[in-house]
Write an enzyme that holds these catalytic residues in place. Sequence first.
Site, short mmCIF file in Angstrom:
data_model
loop_
_atom_site.label_atom_id
_atom_site.label_comp_id
_atom_site.label_asym_id
_atom_site.label_seq_id
_atom_site.Cartn_x
_atom_site.Cartn_y
_atom_site.Cartn_z
CE LYS A 212 -4.19 1.76 2.23
NZ LYS A 212 -5.22 1.50 3.27
CD GLU B 32 -19.04 -3.22 8.30
OE1 GLU B 32 -18.22 -2.40 7.84
OE2 GLU B 32 -19.25 -4.34 7.76
NE ARG C 12 -20.72 -3.63 5.24
CZ ARG C 12 -20.00 -4.11 4.21
NH1 ARG C 12 -20.29 -3.74 2.98
NH2 ARG C 12 -19.02 -4.94 4.40
#
Length: 635
Positions: free
Chosen positions: A289, A377, A405
Amino acid sequence: MEQPTAYELLNHIDSPADLRKLAPEQLPEVCHELRQRIIDEVSKNPGHFGSSLGVVELTVALHYCFDTPYDRIVWDVGHQAYGHKILTGRRDSFHTNRKLNGIRPFPSPNESEYDTFTCGHASNSISAALGMAVAAAYKGEEQRKVVAVIGDGSMSGGLAFEGLNNASSTPNNLLIILNDNNMAIDRSVGGMKQYLLHLQTSESYNRIRYCLSRRLHKWGLLTDEGRKSILRFNNSVKSIVAQQQNIFEGMNIRYFGPVDGHDVAGLVKVLREIKDMKGPKLLHLHTVKGRGYRPAEKDATVWHAPGIFDKETGERIIADTTGMPPLFQEVFGNTLLELARQNPKIIGVTPAMPTGCSMNLLMQALPDRAFDVGIAEGHAVTFSGGMAKEGLIPFCNIYSSFMQRAYDNVIHDVAIHRQHVVLCLDRAGLVGEDGPTHHGAFDLAYFRPIPNLTIASPYDEHELRRLMYTAQLPEQGPFVIRYPRGRGVLADWQCPLEAVEVGKGRRLKPGTDMAVITLGPIGNVAARAIRRVEEEGKGSIAHYDLRFLKPLDTGLLDEVGQRFSHIITVEDGVRMGGMGSAVLEYLSDQGHTPVLKRLGLPDKFVQHGSVKDLYALCGLDEESIYRTILQTLDA
């Protein structure tokens, strides 16, 4: 004066078709220019940075090897897609990224035919791409290739596993690319992270297996049923030899990798070798990243979305905030740590957002009292419910748009049994440049009908601290606290921790001509508009802070309904079904008949832009509220 960067190849790529005209040996230069273009633009116009730098080579290789947009590339989490946008006709408009009326922050089919699916929330790419692959086969489009690109910790999401499970048993030719950079926004966590870290497959093994499969297919021996049998035998042999079970191959998904995700020539080679293979396949890439920009490689969390920075020195341009009110997130994090030190039952839970929500403060001070559960979640809520069942008090912090969600988990695993879970909805209301997938627009409306919930929103930082203190008291059940992204209004935010009476609002100021009822920090905007009206001598306005959406302060509403013929409600959430609707329903049920004007978000998805611009767009800024008050007074 800064000299513009020369993009000798990139400036001639108006679509992937132009990219495919280049020779393979030119692709490294395209990658270099693409990476520099992202650095140039994001240094001046802030956005998601590190993730897109990490997939530059993959982005180029995908559009070089596949016939996009006929072939479908489904990105998981739009954080990765800046290079994709630049290569697909949005190079010259990329400077408008995330700005009001500019290009969208994440891929969207409403913007480009190359954006095959909405991808603001994580873990949906495999399911969506599988649906596309099945649809292509159903319509007789056997030549259409479908690729799902999943990464940035998204493989920890339950939907990703549901997609894998279905892909393993449904006839398809889907290619799944796992961009493994060991990161979400913060470091990835959990067993899948550790599993991928140690998962290895020999390049020679893959090459031999591929050559053998092509020969068997040519001889007519590799039928669909035969292929499955050979794969099962092959996977068993490999597991014995390598002393390692491959979870993907255990599901009859061909596994390739891990390979270097920053070798564009190698990626082109392997994609060309595997893209025509029958059956589901997974290509595992290792990437970094922030690749190609040293500060971002060294601190990927900070450089996920760094704001404005000097691209030459790597210095982030951070505004002087001395004397300014803190972020609501900072008040939450410090208050949670303070409460946890007082109450040993308090536990922190977050799905991959410890830095964003400031739960990292609790993690650093009391590491055994906080859990980052990854991008999951639903699990975060049910996990919290399980702890609450055994007497703990979890503070489960989830961004409002992501809480969508976990809706069933809140109902089934928390509300029905009245578990003492404190659900902290960060980023509630309009969040700005991240746009419609991230606005916390719906939580008031979707939580209001659920029995047993207490729903509150603080007017300011002191109220946030008091609500958090109240929420952890023994007599409470499931308690929802929503607050926005960004700064509050009180520089002196610390105050004694004391309880507020649940279900009780407050009158902030008296008035005689009309009443304004607000919920949460948007009340401060309304207060400024009210002050302006009164300073101009145009009316006397009463202002009430409802504080709780559930239970409603019926005494306050009776007072307002009896005293005023005109009422305005203001909320930073959808108008349909929200706080204004609750007030209107109660007044009607009690026979009160004032004229009521509801201000809130419209019945459409609000675009991206600065919060200031979006408030004005939705009629929730000071000027709009001021004009609404004057119009109501004149009615």
